[in-house]
Design a protein around this motif. Structure first.
Motif, short mmCIF file in Angstrom:
data_model
loop_
_atom_site.label_atom_id
_atom_site.label_comp_id
_atom_site.label_asym_id
_atom_site.label_seq_id
_atom_site.Cartn_x
_atom_site.Cartn_y
_atom_site.Cartn_z
N ALA A 1 0.69 -1.32 -0.10
CA ALA A 1 0.18 0.05 -0.01
C ALA A 1 0.77 1.22 0.03
CB ALA A 1 -0.85 0.05 1.26
N HIS A 2 1.84 1.15 0.77
CA HIS A 2 3.06 2.36 0.72
C HIS A 2 3.45 2.78 -0.62
CE1 HIS A 2 4.14 4.23 4.39
NE2 HIS A 2 3.93 2.98 5.16
N GLY A 3 3.69 1.68 -1.77
CA GLY A 3 4.23 1.83 -3.02
C GLY A 3 3.10 2.49 -3.64
N ILE A 4 2.02 1.82 -3.46
CA ILE A 4 0.88 2.24 -4.46
C ILE A 4 0.35 3.84 -4.06
CG2 ILE A 4 -1.67 1.77 -5.17
CD1 ILE A 4 -0.94 -1.05 -4.54
N TYR B 1 10.64 2.94 -6.01
CA TYR B 1 10.05 2.63 -4.61
C TYR B 1 9.14 1.73 -4.71
CZ TYR B 1 7.89 4.04 -0.28
OH TYR B 1 7.56 4.05 1.06
N LEU B 2 8.04 1.96 -5.61
CA LEU B 2 6.91 0.93 -5.79
C LEU B 2 7.60 -0.62 -5.87
CD1 LEU B 2 4.09 -0.22 -5.88
CD2 LEU B 2 4.06 0.18 -8.37
N GLY B 3 8.56 -0.67 -6.68
CA GLY B 3 9.24 -2.03 -6.86
C GLY B 3 10.02 -2.70 -5.76
N PHE B 4 10.72 -1.86 -5.04
CA PHE B 4 11.42 -2.37 -3.69
C PHE B 4 10.59 -2.56 -2.55
CE2 PHE B 4 15.26 -0.59 -5.88
CZ PHE B 4 15.92 -1.53 -5.61
#
Length: 252
Positions: free
Chosen positions: A78-81, A98-101
């Motif tokens: 959820a953070h990445g999204i 960021y989303l990938g990691f």
């Protein structure tokens, strides 16, 4: 009329990102509380002198603790999204990174949860075995080491993700720069400490303290104040505060 539409769109976007900041702040705080509680429960069971008996007697509690960690998997994704559209305004590569990691981080936490849950049937087999030759205890020990590796790799990727987001915070002035620098330092320590733990050094999670304190502080900050600026790329004027151009004079 056109100016009114533009102002309304900016206000709507600002309100949306304000809500996003609050949600991200809540996830930071909830993740910290859930992670600490889950760790305490898991360590209290797996670190007992007679580990197999402790797991058998507290299998339900161990499963609950593992499921608590599973909630952090959803939080990490959820953070990445949630941060993607905000970070994308300043750097699409950083937003994708960021989303990938965050997804990689969540994946290794999920692996850790599965390994922890696998301890329950191993302990069950040991409890019904007529004689114990130590093979099941050895298998349990291997699973414990796998769990630690999965956790350390997850923390390593968290360190990379944290450096990415804090760098954008610093460059884009989304947070006060001292807070962004604190985050950069905290996640750099997490990154290096996790690498050392993968190599076999036992740091007793001390390397997670600076970054953990930052997440608690920034969680409260985002809930209370949100982001400083949201529109445009670093160094570009903020759309929300740019005055509308004066109308051209009419010729009678």
């Amino acid at each position: 009329m056109h100016n009114q539409i533009m102002v309304g769109a900016v206000q709507s976007g600002t309100g949306s990102y304000r809500r996003t900041a609050k949600i991200v702040g809540v996830i930071y705080l909830a993740g910290m509380v859930i992670g600490i509680l889950g760790n305490v429960l898991i360590l209290s069971i797996l670190s007992a002198p007679d580990r197999m008996a402790s797991i058998s007697q507290n299998s339900m509690l161990l499963a609950i603790a593992a499921l608590l960690w599973l909630l952090t998997v959803a939080g990490d994704v959820a953070h990445g999204i949630l941060m993607y559209p905000i970070l994308r305004k300043h750097s699409e590569r950083m937003a994708v990174g960021y989303l990938g990691f965050r997804i990689v981080d969540a994946t290794f936490i999920a692996i850790m949860v599965l390994v922890i849950l696998a301890q329950v049937p191993i302990a069950g087999l040991d409890s019904v075995a007529e004689t114990s030759d130590g093979s099941l205890l050895g298998l349990s020990t291997v699973f414990m080491q796998t769990q630690l590796y999965a956790y350390s790799i997850a923390m390593f990727t968290l360190g990379v993700a944290g450096l990415i987001v804090c760098w954008v915070f610093y460059r884009a002035n989304l947070l006060p720069r001292p807070l962004a620098v604190w985050g950069l330092a905290g996640y750099a320590i997490i990154l290096c400490g996790s690498a050392l733990e993968i190599l076999g050094f036992d740091l007793l999670s001390m390397h997670a303290i600076p970054g953990g304190l930052w997440e608690v502080f920034i969680g409260v900050w985002l809930i209370a104040k949100g982001f400083k600026r949201l529109a445009g790329r670093p160094g570009s004027p903020n759309t929300a505060t740019t005055p509308a151009p004066a109308p051209l004079p009419t010729v009678n």
